[in-house]
Write a protein that holds these residues in place. Structure first.
Motif, short mmCIF file in Angstrom:
data_model
loop_
_atom_site.label_atom_id
_atom_site.label_comp_id
_atom_site.label_asym_id
_atom_site.label_seq_id
_atom_site.Cartn_x
_atom_site.Cartn_y
_atom_site.Cartn_z
N THR A 121 36.14 39.12 40.32
CA THR A 121 36.64 40.06 39.72
C THR A 121 37.93 40.45 39.69
OG1 THR A 121 36.94 42.09 41.68
CG2 THR A 121 34.79 42.26 40.62
N LEU A 122 38.58 39.39 40.28
CA LEU A 122 40.30 39.46 40.06
C LEU A 122 40.36 39.01 39.12
CD1 LEU A 122 41.95 38.43 44.13
CD2 LEU A 122 42.30 40.31 42.63
N LEU A 123 39.64 37.52 38.47
CA LEU A 123 40.03 36.99 37.61
C LEU A 123 38.78 37.64 35.83
CD1 LEU A 123 39.66 33.35 39.40
CD2 LEU A 123 41.44 34.38 38.09
N TRP A 124 37.86 38.28 36.12
CA TRP A 124 36.88 38.20 35.23
C TRP A 124 37.51 39.29 34.30
CZ3 TRP A 124 32.99 34.99 33.64
CH2 TRP A 124 32.40 34.46 35.14
N PRO A 125 38.52 39.82 34.05
CA PRO A 125 39.32 40.86 33.27
C PRO A 125 39.41 40.05 32.86
CG PRO A 125 38.77 42.22 35.04
CD PRO A 125 38.64 40.63 35.72
N ILE A 126 40.34 38.46 32.97
CA ILE A 126 41.39 37.74 32.23
C ILE A 126 40.42 36.65 31.67
CG2 ILE A 126 43.15 35.65 32.28
CD1 ILE A 126 43.57 36.73 35.24
N TYR B 226 30.83 47.77 37.03
CA TYR B 226 31.08 48.25 36.30
C TYR B 226 32.12 49.48 36.10
CZ TYR B 226 30.79 50.05 31.04
OH TYR B 226 30.94 50.43 30.43
N ILE B 227 32.32 49.92 36.49
CA ILE B 227 33.60 50.91 37.07
C ILE B 227 35.07 50.18 37.12
CG2 ILE B 227 34.72 53.22 38.00
CD1 ILE B 227 31.75 54.01 38.27
N TYR B 228 34.33 49.50 38.34
CA TYR B 228 36.16 48.56 38.52
C TYR B 228 36.33 47.45 37.20
CZ TYR B 228 38.86 44.85 40.55
OH TYR B 228 40.13 44.07 41.01
N LYS B 229 35.03 46.77 36.53
CA LYS B 229 35.67 45.63 35.40
C LYS B 229 36.90 46.43 33.98
CE LYS B 229 31.51 42.94 36.19
NZ LYS B 229 30.44 42.43 35.97
N MET B 230 35.52 47.58 33.68
CA MET B 230 35.87 48.91 32.85
C MET B 230 37.53 49.13 33.24
SD MET B 230 33.88 48.28 30.20
CE MET B 230 35.29 49.52 29.19
N SER B 231 37.61 49.82 34.44
CA SER B 231 39.50 50.37 34.77
C SER B 231 40.15 49.06 34.22
CB SER B 231 38.78 50.73 35.57
OG SER B 231 38.32 52.01 35.83
N ALA B 232 39.84 47.48 34.62
CA ALA B 232 40.36 46.94 34.46
C ALA B 232 40.38 46.32 33.19
CB ALA B 232 39.78 45.57 35.47
#
Length: 254
Positions: free
Chosen positions: A61-66, A214-220
């Motif tokens: 999850t550290l990299l997916w927002p990038i 999902y909440i984490y990904k959208m927040s990022a």
């Protein structure tokens, strides 16, 4: 990269970073980390769908927002064909990487190497290597299918919003497409890997973990909106206003 113009060089650089991030996210995703402990916070005891616990996520999850930002940037300047190309390329290289990881696991280890890290608390280096790189086939296929499906949905939603808003609201088409694609991605990967896979998660656990992811990904994704605009400004400066505008117009028509 001799003989390439600036637009072509930019695409190569964006594609390279996209693929590198996607492949790395798959390989480091085997580690689960505690968000509260990492940030030095008191554990947050969530309770969803009859499940409770602390905030644990995969290191991927550290990299997916990038990856989301790079997807939207390629979408903006190179259109659907650009995103589809880099997405299929990433999937191919992820599978290529896992194939060689599995091959490496089955190589006979040197006898001295197995115990070389005992002083570091790793009594069997071969077992540790196999555990880290030998992610289950259900997890691999779930992740790859969810990633590709999410990317294809993202590109379609992005251009629908773009047609409705024109060149305005860059943040809206970026976050809107991510909101839909990552909703699908977050649940598809868990369903394939852990519901129909060998672990047979309960529906409550599946819905709770999927919602938190999902909440984490959208927040990022929301937190990284400034990076999206910063990349846009950097590309404008690199290509020049006229060339950047030409690429965006071609991407919108494709």
């Amino acid at each position: 990269m001799y003989g390439m113009n600036r637009a072509q060089k930019l695409f190569v650089v964006l594609a390279a970073f996209f693929v590198a991030n996607a492949v790395l996210a798959e390989f480091i995703g085997v580690k689960i980390f505690a968000l509260e402990d990492t940030l030095g916070l008191k554990p947050f005891e969530w309770n969803l769908f009859g499940q409770s616990g602390s905030l644990n996520f995969t290191a991927g999850t550290l990299l997916w927002p990038i990856v989301f930002i790079l997807t939207d940037t390629v979408n903006e300047y190179y259109g659907k064909r650009g995103v589809r190309f880099i997405s299929w390329l990433a999937v191919g290289l992820i599978l290529y990487g896992f194939a060689f990881a599995f091959a490496a696991i089955h190589l006979a280890p040197a006898s001295w190497w197995v115990g070389v890290a005992q002083d570091q608390g790793v009594p069997d280096y071969q077992a540790a290597f196999a555990a880290v790189f030998g992610q289950g086939l259900w997890t691999i296929w779930g992740s790859v299918i969810a990633f590709l499906l999410g990317q294809l949905i993202d590109v379609g939603i992005f251009h629908r919003i773009r047609r409705a808003t024109g060149e305005r609201f860059v943040w809206l088409r970026a976050t809107g497409s991510t909101a839909v694609s990552q909703f699908v991605d977050s649940f598809v990967v868990l369903y394939i890997a852990f519901v129909i896979g060998p672990q047979h998660w309960s529906m409550g656990l599946f819905l709770a973990v999927g919602t938190l992811n999902y909440i984490y990904k959208m927040s990022a994704a929301l937190a990284l909106i400034p990076m999206l605009y910063a990349m846009r400004r950097g590309i404008q400066a690199y290509l020049g206003d006229a060339e950047a505008a030409r690429l965006r117009e071609e991407a919108a028509r494709a």
